[in-house]
Scaffold this motif. Structure first.
Motif, PDB file in Angstrom:
ATOM      1  N   GLY A 184       5.259 -60.392 -13.119  1.00 43.68           N
ATOM      2  CA  GLY A 184       3.877 -59.534 -12.918  1.00 43.68           C
ATOM      3  C   GLY A 184       3.361 -58.735 -11.867  1.00 43.68           C
ATOM      4  N   ALA A 185       4.256 -58.726 -10.715  1.00 43.37           N
ATOM      5  CA  ALA A 185       3.951 -57.877  -9.513  1.00 43.37           C
ATOM      6  C   ALA A 185       3.900 -56.370  -9.848  1.00 43.37           C
ATOM      7  CB  ALA A 185       4.882 -58.272  -8.328  1.00 43.37           C
ATOM      8  N   ASN A 186       4.920 -55.991 -10.600  1.00 47.34           N
ATOM      9  CA  ASN A 186       5.097 -54.494 -10.795  1.00 47.34           C
ATOM     10  C   ASN A 186       5.242 -54.216 -12.243  1.00 47.34           C
ATOM     11  OD1 ASN A 186       5.771 -53.765  -7.699  1.00 47.34           O
ATOM     12  ND2 ASN A 186       7.379 -55.629  -8.358  1.00 47.34           N
ATOM     13  N   ALA A 187       4.094 -53.509 -12.669  1.00 50.89           N
ATOM     14  CA  ALA A 187       4.315 -53.166 -14.374  1.00 50.89           C
ATOM     15  C   ALA A 187       5.347 -52.208 -14.612  1.00 50.89           C
ATOM     16  CB  ALA A 187       2.979 -52.880 -14.867  1.00 50.89           C
ATOM     17  N   GLU A 188       5.463 -51.397 -13.784  1.00 52.19           N
ATOM     18  CA  GLU A 188       6.654 -50.290 -14.063  1.00 52.19           C
ATOM     19  C   GLU A 188       7.398 -50.258 -12.629  1.00 52.19           C
ATOM     20  OE1 GLU A 188       4.985 -46.419 -14.332  1.00 52.19           O
ATOM     21  OE2 GLU A 188       3.699 -47.261 -16.133  1.00 52.19           O
ATOM     22  N   VAL A 189       9.001 -50.220 -12.956  1.00 49.76           N
ATOM     23  CA  VAL A 189       9.925 -50.433 -12.081  1.00 49.76           C
ATOM     24  C   VAL A 189      10.951 -49.300 -12.278  1.00 49.76           C
ATOM     25  CG1 VAL A 189       9.521 -52.894 -11.897  1.00 49.76           C
ATOM     26  CG2 VAL A 189      11.386 -52.012 -13.190  1.00 49.76           C
ATOM     27  N   GLN A 190      11.833 -49.418 -10.877  1.00 48.29           N
ATOM     28  CA  GLN A 190      12.895 -48.445 -10.952  1.00 48.29           C
ATOM     29  C   GLN A 190      14.215 -49.127 -11.136  1.00 48.29           C
ATOM     30  OE1 GLN A 190      12.751 -45.786  -7.475  1.00 48.29           O
ATOM     31  NE2 GLN A 190      10.651 -45.480  -7.957  1.00 48.29           N
ATOM     32  N   ALA A 191      15.213 -48.848 -11.587  1.00 50.90           N
ATOM     33  CA  ALA A 191      16.406 -49.566 -11.822  1.00 50.90           C
ATOM     34  C   ALA A 191      16.911 -50.267 -10.422  1.00 50.90           C
ATOM     35  CB  ALA A 191      17.540 -48.612 -12.293  1.00 50.90           C
ATOM     36  N   GLU A 192      16.750 -49.426  -9.512  1.00 50.59           N
ATOM     37  CA  GLU A 192      17.069 -49.666  -8.109  1.00 50.59           C
ATOM     38  C   GLU A 192      16.504 -50.968  -7.551  1.00 50.59           C
ATOM     39  OE1 GLU A 192      16.209 -46.731  -8.394  1.00 50.59           O
ATOM     40  OE2 GLU A 192      18.050 -45.402  -8.520  1.00 50.59           O
ATOM     41  N   TRP A 193      15.027 -51.137  -7.994  1.00 48.42           N
ATOM     42  CA  TRP A 193      14.377 -52.226  -7.641  1.00 48.42           C
ATOM     43  C   TRP A 193      14.715 -53.624  -8.213  1.00 48.42           C
ATOM     44  CZ3 TRP A 193       8.595 -50.100  -8.603  1.00 48.42           C
ATOM     45  CH2 TRP A 193       8.596 -48.852  -7.570  1.00 48.42           C
ATOM     46  N   LEU A 194      15.320 -53.348  -9.751  1.00 50.30           N
ATOM     47  CA  LEU A 194      15.890 -54.564 -10.397  1.00 50.30           C
ATOM     48  C   LEU A 194      17.173 -55.127  -9.542  1.00 50.30           C
ATOM     49  CD1 LEU A 194      15.552 -53.534 -13.924  1.00 50.30           C
ATOM     50  CD2 LEU A 194      14.016 -55.092 -12.652  1.00 50.30           C
ATOM     51  N   VAL A 195      17.608 -54.401  -9.046  1.00 50.82           N
ATOM     52  CA  VAL A 195      18.988 -54.697  -8.188  1.00 50.82           C
ATOM     53  C   VAL A 195      18.485 -55.449  -6.865  1.00 50.82           C
ATOM     54  CG1 VAL A 195      21.056 -54.184  -6.787  1.00 50.82           C
ATOM     55  CG2 VAL A 195      20.503 -52.671  -8.802  1.00 50.82           C
ATOM     56  N   GLN A 196      17.435 -55.123  -6.396  1.00 50.02           N
ATOM     57  CA  GLN A 196      16.804 -55.748  -5.290  1.00 50.02           C
ATOM     58  C   GLN A 196      16.095 -57.223  -5.909  1.00 50.02           C
ATOM     59  OE1 GLN A 196      14.127 -53.925  -2.614  1.00 50.02           O
ATOM     60  NE2 GLN A 196      15.888 -52.957  -1.426  1.00 50.02           N
ATOM     61  N   PHE A 197      15.694 -57.109  -7.106  1.00 48.99           N
ATOM     62  CA  PHE A 197      15.055 -58.369  -7.535  1.00 48.99           C
ATOM     63  C   PHE A 197      16.240 -59.369  -7.830  1.00 48.99           C
ATOM     64  CE2 PHE A 197      11.216 -56.141  -9.857  1.00 48.99           C
ATOM     65  CZ  PHE A 197      10.890 -55.857  -8.405  1.00 48.99           C
ATOM     66  N   ALA A 198      17.317 -58.900  -8.223  1.00 47.28           N
ATOM     67  CA  ALA A 198      18.593 -59.798  -8.552  1.00 47.28           C
ATOM     68  C   ALA A 198      19.090 -60.389  -7.271  1.00 47.28           C
ATOM     69  CB  ALA A 198      19.740 -58.904  -9.161  1.00 47.28           C
ATOM     70  N   VAL A 199      18.922 -59.619  -6.111  1.00 52.64           N
ATOM     71  CA  VAL A 199      19.442 -60.233  -4.740  1.00 52.64           C
ATOM     72  C   VAL A 199      18.389 -61.175  -4.313  1.00 52.64           C
ATOM     73  CG1 VAL A 199      19.643 -59.695  -2.394  1.00 52.64           C
ATOM     74  CG2 VAL A 199      20.539 -58.140  -4.037  1.00 52.64           C
ATOM     75  N   MET A 200      17.235 -61.030  -4.310  1.00 58.72           N
ATOM     76  CA  MET A 200      16.043 -62.060  -4.026  1.00 58.72           C
ATOM     77  C   MET A 200      16.080 -63.179  -4.830  1.00 58.72           C
ATOM     78  SD  MET A 200      13.227 -59.473  -2.493  1.00 58.72           S
ATOM     79  CE  MET A 200      12.582 -58.890  -4.219  1.00 58.72           C
ATOM     80  N   GLY A 201      16.143 -62.923  -6.108  1.00 59.18           N
ATOM     81  CA  GLY A 201      16.073 -64.243  -7.198  1.00 59.18           C
ATOM     82  C   GLY A 201      17.261 -65.027  -6.740  1.00 59.18           C
ATOM     83  N   SER A 202      18.586 -64.513  -6.625  1.00 61.06           N
ATOM     84  CA  SER A 202      19.889 -65.284  -6.368  1.00 61.06           C
ATOM     85  C   SER A 202      19.628 -66.032  -4.938  1.00 61.06           C
ATOM     86  CB  SER A 202      20.713 -64.339  -6.122  1.00 61.06           C
ATOM     87  OG  SER A 202      21.164 -63.681  -7.435  1.00 61.06           O
ATOM     88  N   VAL A 203      19.079 -65.452  -3.977  1.00 61.27           N
ATOM     89  CA  VAL A 203      18.422 -66.400  -2.919  1.00 61.27           C
ATOM     90  C   VAL A 203      17.917 -67.275  -3.091  1.00 61.27           C
ATOM     91  CG1 VAL A 203      17.490 -66.298  -0.428  1.00 61.27           C
ATOM     92  CG2 VAL A 203      19.093 -64.389  -1.099  1.00 61.27           C
ATOM     93  N   TYR A 204      16.905 -67.348  -3.948  1.00 62.34           N
ATOM     94  CA  TYR A 204      15.906 -68.066  -4.079  1.00 62.34           C
ATOM     95  C   TYR A 204      16.296 -69.106  -5.034  1.00 62.34           C
ATOM     96  CZ  TYR A 204      11.368 -69.962  -6.091  1.00 62.34           C
ATOM     97  OH  TYR A 204      10.336 -71.052  -6.486  1.00 62.34           O
ATOM     98  N   ALA A 205      17.222 -68.975  -5.967  1.00 59.29           N
ATOM     99  CA  ALA A 205      17.737 -70.038  -6.726  1.00 59.29           C
ATOM    100  C   ALA A 205      18.955 -70.796  -5.953  1.00 59.29           C
ATOM    101  CB  ALA A 205      18.706 -69.148  -7.928  1.00 59.29           C
ATOM    102  N   THR A 206      19.314 -70.269  -4.996  1.00 54.50           N
ATOM    103  CA  THR A 206      20.325 -71.010  -4.179  1.00 54.50           C
ATOM    104  C   THR A 206      19.391 -72.019  -3.194  1.00 54.50           C
ATOM    105  OG1 THR A 206      22.059 -69.438  -4.290  1.00 54.50           O
ATOM    106  CG2 THR A 206      21.903 -70.792  -2.131  1.00 54.50           C
TER     107      THR A 206
END
Length: 325
Positions: A134-156
């Motif tokens: 819910g933080a970003n209604a519209e995103v760029q593809a590059e941001w989704l890669v960073q979300f993946a990085v941050m989400g992976s860290v959080y899951a760990t």
């Protein structure tokens, strides 16, 4: 450790349930700093960081953060920024919570946009981390890669998942499915050596053990989250209504020991809230109807993220991926 700054006036059940949850956390040995009015009801012996204004649930997030500088949300964020608290938590206006943390903490160097990460319950398994919720209604593809990085860290860091499997939420599992954003993000995620990308996933995969982190834009993520919450609430409500019927009461007594743990898994109060990833500090966002139990669990998550240095781990991961890029 430094105390957790608790927005005592945030949420539909504030300050009563929020303060009660803070007391429970303090009883469990977690230092607390309540942020609220000078005459905060129920504060007792807990320290209060005085703030004279409240950002309401229907206030405009950006404007209210700028205009209500003495609000509990803004002061909670400043307490973290100024080294008076180690983390903040609020059940109030989500947009204003995010804006307060972003404006007062700042972003971690290299992060394009912060994202809200929400644990989705998986019966009998480890929750799936959904972001952006819910933080970003519209995103760029590059941001989704960073979300993946941050989400992976959080899951760990939070769930102990090693090498988390990352999926891109789309309308089909095949690489060519989805709109332009999804297709571009698929290519970038596939080429990222530092992400364990398993491809596209669908909405039905969120509550399974087939994926650990699911990335999407904030508009889609928020709709998915609210849909799941509404569906689970409806199904659970229907079950309890059926069990209350005279013909099924005896059967319900036999089933309850097995169903109550499942109910607890699906109860939003059990998750401890979402977390804003990408800002230079720990910010927990609890749902608006948070009870004392929800606040207690959210405070526990905040402490855990401070103890494991989740922000530092994201900073290291983002720096490493920037160098590799």
């Amino acid at each position: 450790m430094l105390p957790i700054a608790v927005d005592a006036m945030g949420g539909d059940r504030a300050p009563g349930e929020i303060v009660a949850g803070a007391h429970q956390a303090a009883d469990a040995g977690i230092p607390i700093l309540l942020v609220g009015p000078e005459s905060l009801e129920g504060a007792g012996e807990l320290p209060v960081f005085v703030a004279s204004e409240v950002i309401e649930m229907d206030d405009d997030p950006a404007q209210s953060v700028r205009k209500k500088r003495d609000s509990t949300l803004v002061r909670a964020a400043e307490a973290v920024r100024d080294g008076k608290a180690s983390a903040m938590i609020s059940a109030g206006n989500t947009g204003a919570t995010m804006a307060s943390a972003l404006l007062r903490f700042g972003r971690i160097t290299g992060v394009a946009r912060p994202a809200i990460a929400t644990p989705i319950p998986v019966p009998g398994g480890t929750p799936t981390v959904l972001l952006d919720a819910g933080a970003n209604a519209e995103v760029q593809a590059e941001w989704l890669v960073q979300f993946a990085v941050m989400g992976s860290v959080y899951a760990t860091q939070r769930f102990g998942v090693k090498n988390p499997r990352v999926g891109l939420l789309s309308i089909g599992e095949e690489p060519g499915k989805g709109d332009t954003l999804r297709k571009e993000a698929f290519e970038l995620l596939s080429a990222a050596p530092y992400i364990n990308f398993i491809g596209n996933v669908e909405g039905r995969d969120l509550m399974t053990d087939d994926v650990d982190v699911v990335v999407t834009d904030g508009f889609t993520g928020n709709v998915v989250l609210k849909t799941l919450e509404g569906a689970l609430k409806t199904v659970i409500g229907a079950l309890f209504e059926a069990f209350a019927q005279p013909d099924y009461k005896e059967a319900a007594k036999s089933l309850m020991p097995a169903l109550l743990p499942l109910y607890d898994t699906f109860d939003p109060d059990s998750t401890g809230g979402a977390i804003l990833l990408g800002v230079d500090g720990v910010c927990i966002i609890s749902h608006g109807s948070s009870s004392a139990r929800a606040m207690l669990n959210g405070i526990k998550v905040a402490k855990e993220m401070v103890d494991t240095d989740m922000v530092g781990a994201i900073r290291t991961a983002i720096a490493a991926t920037t160098v590799e890029s």
